[in-house]
Design an enzyme around this catalytic site. Structure first.
Site, mmCIF file in Angstrom:
data_model
loop_
_atom_site.group_PDB
_atom_site.id
_atom_site.type_symbol
_atom_site.label_atom_id
_atom_site.label_comp_id
_atom_site.label_asym_id
_atom_site.label_seq_id
_atom_site.Cartn_x
_atom_site.Cartn_y
_atom_site.Cartn_z
ATOM 1 N N ASP A 170 -1.627 -18.427 3.124
ATOM 2 C CA ASP A 170 -2.506 -19.341 2.375
ATOM 3 C C ASP A 170 -3.095 -20.404 3.290
ATOM 4 O O ASP A 170 -4.288 -20.707 3.254
ATOM 5 C CB ASP A 170 -1.781 -19.961 1.161
ATOM 6 N N LYS A 219 3.958 -14.476 4.743
ATOM 7 C CA LYS A 219 4.402 -15.325 3.632
ATOM 8 C C LYS A 219 5.936 -15.267 3.619
ATOM 9 O O LYS A 219 6.574 -15.010 2.595
ATOM 10 C CB LYS A 219 3.803 -14.785 2.318
ATOM 11 N N ASP A 228 -6.143 -6.763 4.579
ATOM 12 C CA ASP A 228 -7.267 -6.332 3.752
ATOM 13 C C ASP A 228 -8.034 -7.544 3.226
ATOM 14 O O ASP A 228 -9.250 -7.654 3.359
ATOM 15 C CB ASP A 228 -6.729 -5.489 2.586
ATOM 16 N N TYR A 266 0.813 -1.218 0.000
ATOM 17 C CA TYR A 266 0.000 0.000 0.000
ATOM 18 C C TYR A 266 0.845 1.266 0.000
ATOM 19 O O TYR A 266 0.308 2.367 0.039
ATOM 20 C CB TYR A 266 -0.932 0.013 1.214
#
Ligand code: ATP
Length: 332
Positions: free
Chosen positions: A202, A169, A226, A122
């Site tokens: 994930d 991640k 988000d 962002y």
């Protein structure tokens, strides 16, 4: 109080929340500030100085969504505001609401997302390296990562929560998400009373769908926050009911997780619950506990009664009918 109705369904749902807050009897001097697609295009300014001046004066705001154009156009106002006021913590409680039919009728979902609110992808740093090749920069800093981790753990301790799970991640983004996770680990050491866990994003998404009731506090960088927010909203009945707060050192701006929902704007059918529950968080932030509890109980009672439910959760009530039902109970 700075009130930013926004656009799309924003004006309809913020008016509903404003009416409900006023019905509690808490005296609020609402300073209404227009900030929407039309004013942005007219003034050619994403964040006009009068909006920041108002929030700098009032310190607290209730905000509706402002439309962000897709694949072009002006940058996100929501992101600009969070950055300008350094609203580093985005707090999104996701709870089962009795009376809302979901796929998870038999379990109670009660989790909170702590989303870092100022950096990550962002940062808005994108450029075309050569034609048809673009680069987006993912910014993760130690300062911002420690700050959101510290906020999540402190909140967990102060509110009797048991566990914080960092979502990342870092197996792929070893440097950026690696730094985020190391900051979370470092912070966890100062909170031995709070269990600390890590999940790759994930896997976290799959586990959330399979066993949402197992989750407590979820700590994550901006983008995962988000996406996972909308996922978890889907677990409890959709975007119409999930509130949020953007909190910084000096300011707090309360807003729903949902966007401006242009597909239903202006029809009087939007569900105002998410903004109303954001206003409940705002009342708590202001120390108005009794009014916050009364407003919260009125909202949950309307759901349990089931007679005035908005369309997105299976009912037929308009925004105004739902709001009137809440107000009747607040004043009962
Ligand atoms: P943004 O990226 O700006 O957060 P979004 O892509 O998540 O926006 P929304 O504007 O939140 O999209 O809308 C997603 C879907 O949810 C739409 O179909 C919309 O009608 C529905 N929705 C969102 N908020 C509400 C609400 N308060 N009441 C009813 N339906 C809603």
């Amino acid at each position: 109080m700075t009130l930013i109705p926004g656009d799309g369904i924003g004006p309809e749902v913020t008016l509903a929340a404003q009416r409900a807050v006023d019905a509690t009897g808490v005296k609020i001097d609402w300073r209404r500030c227009e900030l929407n697609e039309e004013t942005i295009l007219r003034k050619n300014e994403v964040l006009p100085p009068e909006i920041l001046a108002s929030l700098n004066r009032t310190k607290v705001g209730l905000k509706g969504p402002v439309t962000t154009p897709i694949a072009g156009g002006f940058p996100s106002v929501n992101v600009a505001l969070r950055k300008a006021l350094d609203l580093f913590a985005n707090v999104r409680p996701v709870h089962t609401l009795k009376g809302v039919k979901t796929r998870y009728q038999d379990v109670a979902i009660d989790l909170i997302i702590f989303r870092e609110n100022t950096e990550d992808l962002y940062a808005g740093l994108e450029h075309e390296v050569v034609p048809d090749v673009v680069e987006s920069l993912k910014i993760i800093t130690r300062k911002a990562s420690l700050r959101i981790a510290e906020y999540a753990f402190r909140y967990a301790r102060a509110n009797g929560r048991r566990r914080v799970t960092a979502v990342h991640k870092a197996n792929i983004m070893k440097l950026s998400d690696g730094l985020f996770v190391r900051c979370a680990r470092e912070t966890a050491l100062q909170y031995p009373d709070i269990e600390y866990k890590e999940l790759i994003v994930d896997n976290a998404s799959m586990q959330l769908v399979m066993r949402p009731e197992k989750f407590d506090c979820l700590l994550m960088p901006n983008l995962y926050g988000d996406i996972v927010s909308d996922l978890t909203a889907g677990l409890v009945g959709g975007l119409g009911i999930v509130p949020g707060a953007n909190v910084g050192e000096h300011h707090a701006v309360f807003e729903a997780v949902h966007g401006s929902a242009p597909d239903i704007a202006g029809q009087g059918i939007a569900n105002p619950t998410a903004v109303m529950l954001s206003a409940v968080m705002m009342l708590r932030h202001l120390g108005e506990r009794e009014a916050a509890d009364r407003m919260h109980d009125a909202i949950t009672q309307v759901y349990q009664d089931g007679k005035h439910l908005p369309g997105d959760v299976g009912g037929t009530a308009s925004t105004a009918e739902f709001t009137n039902a809440v107000i009747r109970l607040i004043q009962a």
